[in-house]
Write a protein that holds these residues in place. Structure first.
Motif, PDB file in Angstrom:
ATOM      1  N   ARG A 152     -94.941 -71.766   8.777  1.00 53.59           N
ATOM      2  CA  ARG A 152     -94.574 -72.955   9.650  1.00 53.59           C
ATOM      3  C   ARG A 152     -93.045 -73.330   9.154  1.00 53.59           C
ATOM      4  O   ARG A 152     -92.134 -73.482  10.056  1.00 53.59           O
ATOM      5  CB  ARG A 152     -95.483 -73.904   9.560  1.00 53.59           C
ATOM      6  CG  ARG A 152     -95.320 -75.133  10.704  1.00 53.59           C
ATOM      7  CD  ARG A 152     -96.356 -75.858  11.069  1.00 53.59           C
ATOM      8  NE  ARG A 152     -97.370 -75.110  11.854  1.00 53.59           N
ATOM      9  CZ  ARG A 152     -98.458 -74.988  11.288  1.00 53.59           C
ATOM     10  NH1 ARG A 152     -98.753 -75.200  10.060  1.00 53.59           N
ATOM     11  NH2 ARG A 152     -99.480 -74.411  12.214  1.00 53.59           N
TER      12      ARG A 152
ATOM     13  N   ASP B 262     -89.592 -73.101  11.326  1.00 55.75           N
ATOM     14  CA  ASP B 262     -88.730 -74.271  11.475  1.00 55.75           C
ATOM     15  C   ASP B 262     -87.266 -74.070  11.065  1.00 55.75           C
ATOM     16  O   ASP B 262     -86.323 -74.590  11.663  1.00 55.75           O
ATOM     17  CB  ASP B 262     -89.433 -75.504  10.833  1.00 55.75           C
ATOM     18  CG  ASP B 262     -90.659 -75.960  11.557  1.00 55.75           C
ATOM     19  OD1 ASP B 262     -90.954 -75.448  12.705  1.00 55.75           O
ATOM     20  OD2 ASP B 262     -91.626 -76.856  10.948  1.00 55.75           O
TER      21      ASP B 262
ATOM     22  N   HIS C 151     -85.469 -72.130  13.595  1.00 55.08           N
ATOM     23  CA  HIS C 151     -85.206 -72.881  14.664  1.00 55.08           C
ATOM     24  C   HIS C 151     -84.103 -73.883  14.596  1.00 55.08           C
ATOM     25  O   HIS C 151     -83.207 -74.074  15.140  1.00 55.08           O
ATOM     26  CB  HIS C 151     -86.547 -73.325  15.199  1.00 55.08           C
ATOM     27  CG  HIS C 151     -87.498 -72.291  15.764  1.00 55.08           C
ATOM     28  ND1 HIS C 151     -88.651 -72.843  16.047  1.00 55.08           N
ATOM     29  CD2 HIS C 151     -87.224 -71.182  16.106  1.00 55.08           C
ATOM     30  CE1 HIS C 151     -89.337 -71.741  16.441  1.00 55.08           C
ATOM     31  NE2 HIS C 151     -88.400 -70.715  16.453  1.00 55.08           N
ATOM     32  N   GLU C 152     -84.206 -74.299  13.391  1.00 58.53           N
ATOM     33  CA  GLU C 152     -83.170 -75.351  12.952  1.00 58.53           C
ATOM     34  C   GLU C 152     -81.583 -74.751  12.943  1.00 58.53           C
ATOM     35  O   GLU C 152     -80.673 -75.303  13.165  1.00 58.53           O
ATOM     36  CB  GLU C 152     -83.570 -76.092  11.831  1.00 58.53           C
ATOM     37  CG  GLU C 152     -84.541 -77.223  11.784  1.00 58.53           C
ATOM     38  CD  GLU C 152     -85.046 -77.508  10.455  1.00 58.53           C
ATOM     39  OE1 GLU C 152     -84.534 -77.078   9.314  1.00 58.53           O
ATOM     40  OE2 GLU C 152     -86.167 -77.939  10.352  1.00 58.53           O
TER      41      GLU C 152
END
Length: 707
Positions: free
Chosen positions: A92, A96, A99-100
């Protein structure tokens, strides 16, 4: 190159596309690589840092390393399983981070099958891990472990586990999943008549062997209808008696109606005796298989399923050639993203000269992965170590001097310059490169020159000072804040009567100046001796070698991105000769010792195919005479080896202790002046010249001296 010219060079690569529900800004996928970071007890920081840099560097879509769908699916102890030992939390954090950085990421769903190396492994309950497969057939690397033939219940449970893993991936936040059905793993094993000897509903005929792949895709798509689902298929197993092209095409036909968004085309099995990913494999060799599958897709009722080509592409201009006719939708590169996280952004900006190209050596990536060691990269020692060596600029710029422009010196200089230090590089030779400059002269190793080119371009970009043809003196360095001594190695001098004769050459002289026509005896059968034999017998033209490769392995080799690579040495000085005019001699140990685990067999095979003679067990080199080298062979008999030329490849000596380039006086001078310094690479220890060790030591040293 201007931006406009760059747009022309990679216009299709730079164009947007869709992969199911995903809208992607360019057509470059970062292919799956097992790094071992997946199981690090670091809260996911290592994976996050690794993937973040690649996403920020422009990779449109990242595929993770294989994530085992259950305990027995693991290929080894460094494979993660969703729901076990905090894996979900680590992934996870990594998702993240991607995606950031504006990227997308797919989880590769993996089952090793008979390729599971289970020796000493236990499952989550502490029980010995099972190895299971369609049939009870072991493979050589399993060290005697025979997998259990899967029962019907095992088959059904495994299908359900693929679906459950897909749901876990979606819940964690992955943008999609890739089902691993290539390279000889479990799904590929079910499809092949070599490894599926069943006579039930899951085997016994070509149609029945396709049932397991079909069932897995059906289950995964049903489990995650809202995210991207792709499959990595074997375009060709490269195993005699395995699935034919028609078998693979029939499987593609069966899979297309199931809701797949894309097919990534892999090649070969780990046990195949056809080279697939080594530097000796021509660039883009396997595009024929991807194109064949793409034509099957385009002629079907599902022509919009995306087809992704992969393997032995290193330059996005190659990708442009592959994509230009519209048959292939995207290209997947894996190891090149280890070498340069900014591969895409630099290329799309037209800065191709800055791209740190993958050299196909496998030494710090595949060779380590298959034995469970931490993965990194020879030409980018920060790879998969981004947490330990962050990219942030220094807050305390220092004067950093680097002595030696070989791979170790370049690694230190580039890292210091990137972080904002004031770098001066001193190289006594008239050009940079050191041992890499020599390696680039070997057929199949031309890409080594790209590492040197990229380092020089970046040093120039960042304002570093580079002195060529000038040896550093202690007086040059006394005002430095930190000095990295990396002058490398020189060929070892041998004590053999006749070694002073004019037809006796060091390997350095042989590679740079060529070897006259006639018979050649090579003293030393390690990696350098093997490379020298290849230099003497193989064409410098990649196009010629590609044709030979296709004929030798009886495989269709695409010519799309094969061409004559730039030569560092005029072809006129490359006197090629029949292999039977070359003899490689070794006292003890393995021929090719020092060559990487996954490349050595390829290098030796090429020499055997060429007819090169290899003489091991030499008790003594007696004398060198005009036209002859006399030895005492393994039986104690005197023996004459024809030798119009003799090339010495008997190891190296540490240049920092040699009377060369003014290096001998540097260390005492630095000590007297109180200048912090470190000696790295072959200059520190020449007993086993290892470029992976050298570049890693250089990175560690410059970070310690100039944080």
């Amino acid at each position: 190159m201007t931006t406009a010219a760059a747009d022309t060079a990679v216009a299709t690569v730079a164009s947007p596309w869709t992969l199911g529900p995903l809208h992607l800004p360019n057509r470059v996928v970062m292919g799956s690589m097992h790094t071992g970071l997946e199981v690090h007890d670091d809260g996911g920081a290592g994976m996050a840092a690794f993937y973040r840099e690649r996403a920020a560097g422009g990779a449109a879509c990242i595929i993770t390393g294989g994530i085992a769908v259950n305990d027995e699916a693991r290929g080894g102890p460094d494979f993660a399983v969703f729901g076990v030992d905090g894996a979900d939390e680590r992934f996870r954090v990594a998702v993240d981070a991607v995606h950031e950085s504006g990227g997308t990421i797919l989880a590769q769903l993996f089952h090793a099958g008979r390729y599971a190396l289970v020796g000493g492994m236990t499952d989550r309950n502490g029980e010995p891990q099972r190895a299971i497969a369609p049939s009870a057939l072991p493979w050589a690397a399993a060290r005697g472990v025979v997998p259990e033939a899967m029962t019907t219940a095992d088959v059904e449970r495994t299908i359900a586990d693929f679906a459950a893993a897909a749901r876990s991936a979606r819940d964690i936040g992955f943008d999609g999943v890739e089902i691993m059905a290539s390279e000889g793993y479990l799904i590929n094993q079910f499809h092949s008549p070599l490894t599926n000897l069943r006579d039930d509903e899951w085997g016994g005929s070509a149609a029945a062997r396709r049932r397991f792949p079909v069932a897995v895709v059906q289950a995964v798509r049903a489990a995650v209808p809202d995210i991207a689902v792709t499959i990595r298929l074997s375009g060709a197993d490269l195993m005699p008696g395995s699935s034919t092209d028609d078998d693979v095409d029939a499987l593609v036909h069966d899979l297309l109606p199931l809701g797949l968004d894309g097919i990534s085309v892999g090649i070969g099995w780990h046990e195949s005796r056809t080279p697939t990913v080594q530097a000796a494999v021509p660039h883009g060799a396997w595009l024929t298989q991807a194109s064949r599958i793409a034509r099957v897709v385009r002629a079907s009722a599902y022509p919009d399923v995306r087809v992704i080509a992969s393997n032995r592409m290193t330059d996005l201009r190659d990708g442009e050639t592959v994509l230009a006719d519209g048959l292939i939708d995207a290209v997947a590169l894996a190891r090149p993203f280890l070498a340069d996280p900014q591969l895409v952004s630099r290329s799309l900006a037209g800065r191709f000269e800055l791209v740190n190209t993958c050299i196909g050596c496998n030494q710090a990536c595949l060779d380590r992965s298959i034995v469970g060691q931490p993965v990194s990269c020879l030409v980018n020692p920060r790879a998969a170590r981004e947490v330990a060596f962050p990219a942030r600029p220094t807050t305390d710029p220092k004067r950093v001097d680097v002595v030696g422009g070989g791979p170790a010196g370049l690694a230190a200089a580039v890292d210091a310059a990137r972080r904002g230090h004031h770098v001066t590089l001193w190289e006594a030779a008239p050009e940079l490169g050191g041992q890499f400059g020599l390696a680039a002269l070997i057929p199949g190793k031309e890409d080594y020159a790209a590492t040197v080119r990229a380092a020089r371009a970046e040093l120039d970009d960042r304002g570093a000072t580079v002195h060529l043809g000038r040896a550093a003196t202690a007086a040059d360095l006394v005002d430095s804040d930190a000095v990295v001594l990396a002058p490398g190695v020189v060929p070892r001098v041998v004590d053999i009567p006749g070694a002073e004769l004019p037809h006796v050459l060091t390997y350095e002289r042989a590679l740079r100046d060529g070897v006259p026509a006639g018979t050649v005896a090579i003293i030393g059968g390690g990696g350098i001796g093997v490379d020298t034999a290849a230099f003497l017998t193989e064409s410098p033209s990649e196009a010629v070698r590609a044709t030979s490769f296709a004929e030798r392995w009886d495989v269709p080799v695409a010519q799309d991105v094969v061409g004559d690579l730039p030569q560092r040495q005029p072809v006129a000085s490359r006197t090629l000769r029949p292999g039977d005019q070359v003899t490689v001699l070794r006292r003890s140990g393995k021929f090719g010792q020092g060559v990487g685990l996954t490349s050595r067999w390829v290098a030796l095979g090429r020499l055997r195919d060429a007819g090169v003679r290899m003489v091991g067990g030499v008790q003594e080199y007696l004398r060198i005479e005009p036209g002859a080298l006399w030895i005492r062979d393994e039986d104690g008999a005197e023996r004459m080896i024809p030798a119009d030329s003799v090339v010495i490849c008997a190891g190296q000596e540490t240049a920092v202790h040699a009377d060369r380039d003014g290096a001998a006086g540097l260390e005492p001078g630095l000590q007297a002046a109180g200048v912090p310094y470190a000696i790295v690479g072959g200059a520190r220890d020449a007993r086993s010249v290892d470029a992976v060790r050298a570049t890693s030591e250089a990175l560690e040293a410059v970070r310690a001296l100039a944080p």
